[in-house]
Design an enzyme around this catalytic site. Structure first.
Site, PDB file in Angstrom:
ATOM      1  N   SER A 105     -10.377  66.996  -9.550  1.00  0.00           N
ATOM      2  CA  SER A 105      -9.382  65.873 -11.086  1.00  0.00           C
ATOM      3  C   SER A 105     -10.169  65.963 -11.555  1.00  0.00           C
ATOM      4  CB  SER A 105      -9.035  64.585  -9.923  1.00  0.00           C
ATOM      5  OG  SER A 105      -8.521  63.449 -11.481  1.00  0.00           O
ATOM      6  N   ASP A 226       2.339  66.815  -7.861  1.00  0.00           N
ATOM      7  CA  ASP A 226       1.428  66.411  -8.971  1.00  0.00           C
ATOM      8  C   ASP A 226       2.209  65.194  -9.443  1.00  0.00           C
ATOM      9  OD1 ASP A 226      -0.164  64.858 -10.012  1.00  0.00           O
ATOM     10  OD2 ASP A 226      -2.020  66.401 -10.242  1.00  0.00           O
ATOM     11  N   HIS A 302      -1.463  65.098  -6.471  1.00  0.00           N
ATOM     12  CA  HIS A 302      -3.212  65.440  -7.174  1.00  0.00           C
ATOM     13  C   HIS A 302      -3.608  64.714  -5.841  1.00  0.00           C
ATOM     14  CE1 HIS A 302      -5.596  65.144  -9.953  1.00  0.00           C
ATOM     15  NE2 HIS A 302      -6.057  64.085  -9.650  1.00  0.00           N
TER      16      HIS A 302
END
Length: 324
Positions: A105, A226, A302
């Site tokens: 991330s 996501d 995600h």
């Protein structure tokens, strides 16, 4: 006879140790709300070590106290954190000959910032999972129990481009509002810089392009479902198109993997149509045209990586330092 056997065993041991010492190390940087020593990060390291026996792995931390390290993923100055991390990596002897790197991330764009600004010791292969390379245009919704996230989100919403937010709120420092691009460029403290998005072309830092283009491979991983990263295509250097540009004709014949947003939701500018790519502000075009960027799509929300990471780590992690 015995001395010969002992000598042979010693030589075998030397060869084995030399082979282990020749494995390129790995550096990992966790994402928002995680810590360098969480169970998930520990488990990931263990699995990588099973794949590549003898590999040295370093998990980047801003603070050795896991609670403080988690807080630093929400609150702090990203530029200062990268300076701190650069010194941290330079002080580790095992990394002196270079390393591969994985960013989870926001850790992905932070590692890219390290490559562009420092890169000593150098990164060989960089893999980023669901990273926000072209920023976010909306702040992710927090879990009801995540107080750190909720406080940071409320503060950022009140003034994402204020001086205080740009110095203290991590997410604000990569917030890229497509309707306020001038404000983003003039007030943003981190992302506009590493993307070389500046008001004056003469202010661009050419060393950023040189450093990023020195990578052997850049692997960009996007999560197909996501909903945390908006837009999710930011993981592939895609961004939302400003509303005032929606009536302009856009080229459609791209050989890049197609963007994945539904056309009736929001138009996405893919990497190869970004100005930073076309004019090669950060070295992306050089990497791409030499076949050194891989676009990878993983099923899931995600950071729901599943087994999607395994083939990538087998291929792009744990190579020989002699091949640098």
């Amino acid at each position: 006879m015995l001395p010969s056997i002992v000598l042979f065993a010693g030589l075998v041991n030397l060869v084995f140790c030399a082979a282990l010492n020749d494995i390129r190390p790995l550096v990992i940087w966790h994402g928002l709300g995680d810590t360098y020593a969480s169970s998930g990060m520990d488990r990931f390291q263990s699995e990588v070590k099973e794949m590549h026996p003898g590999i040295f792995i370093h998990s980047i931390f801003i603070d050795e106290d896991p609670n403080a390290d988690q807080r630093a993923s929400f609150y702090g100055n990203v530029n200062q954190q990268i300076v701190q991390v650069a010194q941290q990596l330079a002080d580790i002897p095992e990394l002196s000959r270079g390393f591969d790197a994985i960013g989870f991330s926001q850790g992905g764009q932070f590692l890219r910032g390290y490559v562009e600004r420092n890169n000593s010791p150098p990164v060989h292969n960089l893999i980023t999972f669901g990273s926000q390379h072209m920023g976010i245009s909306d702040l992710p919704v927090c879990n009801p129990w995540d107080l750190l996230c909720q406080v940071a989100r409320r503060a950022a919403n009140r003034g994402v481009y204020s001086e205080w937010a740009q110095e203290n709120l991590v997410q604000a420092q990569y917030f890229r509002d497509p309707q306020r691009l001038l404000q983003y460029i003039s007030s943003g403290s981190f992302l506009p810089d590493i993307n070389n998005e500046v008001l004056l072309p003469s202010a661009r830092n050419s060393s950023y392009a040189d450093n990023l283009a020195s990578l052997n491979k850049l692997v960009l991983v996007l999560f197909l479902q996501d909903k945390t990263v908006v837009p999710k295509e930011s993981a592939w250097f895609g961004s939302e198109q400003p509303l005032e540009d929606l009536t302009m004709d856009q080229p459609s014949g791209l050989d890049q993997t197609p963007m994945l947003s539904a056309p009736n939701i929001k138009d996405i500018i893919p990497m190869r149509l970004q100005n930073l790519y076309k004019e090669d502000w950060i070295g992306l075009r050089q990497l791409d045209e030499s076949g050194r960027i891989d676009f990878v799509a993983c099923q899931g929300e995600h950071m729901q990586i599943g087994d999607c990471w395994k083939d990538l780590v087998v291929e792009w992690v744990g190579g020989s330092l002699s091949a640098n």
